[in-house]
Design a protein around this motif. Structure first.
Motif, mmCIF file in Angstrom:
data_model
loop_
_atom_site.group_PDB
_atom_site.id
_atom_site.type_symbol
_atom_site.label_atom_id
_atom_site.label_comp_id
_atom_site.label_asym_id
_atom_site.label_seq_id
_atom_site.Cartn_x
_atom_site.Cartn_y
_atom_site.Cartn_z
ATOM 1 N N VAL A 54 0.872 -1.168 0.000
ATOM 2 C CA VAL A 54 0.000 0.000 0.000
ATOM 3 C C VAL A 54 0.910 1.220 0.000
ATOM 4 N N LEU A 112 -2.963 0.466 -4.086
ATOM 5 C CA LEU A 112 -2.457 -0.872 -3.800
ATOM 6 C C LEU A 112 -1.629 -1.266 -5.008
ATOM 7 N N ASP A 160 -1.647 -6.755 -7.809
ATOM 8 C CA ASP A 160 -2.824 -5.904 -7.618
ATOM 9 C C ASP A 160 -3.895 -6.124 -8.678
ATOM 10 N N ASP A 167 5.638 3.547 1.459
ATOM 11 C CA ASP A 167 4.787 2.368 1.350
ATOM 12 C C ASP A 167 4.991 1.421 2.519
#
Length: 340
Positions: free
Chosen positions: A34, A47, A82, A333
């Motif tokens: 993320v 994401l 993702d 992240d």
């Protein structure tokens, strides 16, 4: 059961053809994070895939031919966790597709693969050319259109020295253009890695689209592991026509608890003739921590910031593209990586 699953997977990939390898391995990495990224006034929460290591799966195998001679194959594809898209938007086996022969003489590989100059550069980047902190975003082909010096090449024939020569290693490769000038090139690497010391040098020469001029790259790097900290330094110069780029990367990695703390600083001084669009000295700073839950699973976090300069418009991996000269690109992240 495991062997049966592997055999079925290989049979599926080969269309049911007979498989004669003495050993076959199914392997891969799944990495999702993320992240928040911002370039100039454009921000994005997402994401994403491949924040620490590129998500991928592959199958590789070897066959013992006797007398110390072995045949091998390696097929590897990127997977975007993702979205579930395979191939990374390019060829399905775009990460690697090689067949090889190895023995006391070394190893000969044929097929798509990383060039030896790319392998040299990523060895001295603590992010290994992946994620928010990757120094790859600063490397420019200077308008030549050919990035195989710090990437992968199709139609690649490579040779690697054997492993038993006192810590010395090396390789050379040649990629055939086959009508595509931007895939035509050669690179060579020689290094020494033994105990805590690692030093390496590489040189590459590649063609532009018209095969009329050469993009040339030369790089050196070194690292020493003191146990409590491992400093690393690399310097790369590239040239195309009157355009030049000098990339310097300094980094530190250190064990911390069940993981590893790392930080890096890179700058890329780019110059060129009047009118060349990318001139300046952008700087990239990155800091990260990897926490190992096991030998195969890790949590990680990364912070990175890229400051453009002059007319440069670089951006962090996964960040919005720069829309004006001199913009700043920032991101952080949190992710998880699992290998199998």
């Amino acid at each position: 059961m495991k062997k049966a699953l592997i055999a079925l997977a290989v049979l599926g990939l080969t269309g049911g053809a007979a498989v004669a390898q003495s050993s076959v391995t199914l392997f891969g990495v799944l990495d999702a994070d993320v992240k928040y990224v911002k370039t100039g006034g454009l921000a994005m929460k997402k994401l994403d895939s491949s924040g620490l290591n590129t998500s991928r799966f592959g199958v590789r195998g070897t066959e013992d031919l006797g007398g110390g001679l072995k045949a091998g194959f390696w097929l590897e594809s990127q997977v975007d966790v993702d979205t579930g898209v395979a191939g990374g938007g390019s060829a399905f086996w775009g990460r690697r597709a090689t067949v090889s022969l190895s023995g006391d003489f070394g190893e000969v590989r044929l097929g798509r693969n990383k060039t030896v100059s790319r392998l040299h550069i990523e060895d001295f980047d603590p992010s290994a050319f992946t994620g928010l902190g990757s120094v790859s975003v600063l490397y420019s082909n200077l308008g030549s259109g050919n990035g195989t010096s710090f990437g992968r090449a199709d139609n690649l024939a490579s040779y690697s020295l054997p492993n038993n020569i006192g810590g010395f290693y090396g390789g050379v490769d040649v990629s055939a253009g086959e009508g595509v000038g931007t895939n035509k090139g050669q690179s060579v690497r020689l290094g020494f890695k033994q105990g805590p010391l690692h030093v390496s040098g590489a040189y590459a020469s590649t063609s532009n689209a018209a095969d009329s001029d050469k993009f040339k790259l030369a790089s050196i790097g070194g690292a020493y592991d003191f146990g409590v900290v491992r400093p690393s330094l690399s310097y790369t110069e590239s040239k195309y026509l009157a355009r030049k780029q000098k990339v310097l990367t300094a980094s530190l990695t250190a064990p911390l608890g069940q993981g590893q703390l790392w930080g890096s600083y890179s700058q890329a001084k780019t110059s060129g003739e009047v009118g060349f669009a990318t001139v300046g000295t952008p700087k990239l700073f990155a800091l990260g921590y990897i926490y190992n839950l096991s030998k195969r699973t890790a949590l990680y976090t990364t912070f990175a910031q890229l400051k453009n300069d002059g007319t440069t418009r670089f951006a962090l991996g996964g960040a919005p593209a720069a829309t004006a000269n001199g913009q700043k690109s920032t991101g952080y992240d949190v992710g998880v990586r699992h290998s199998f």
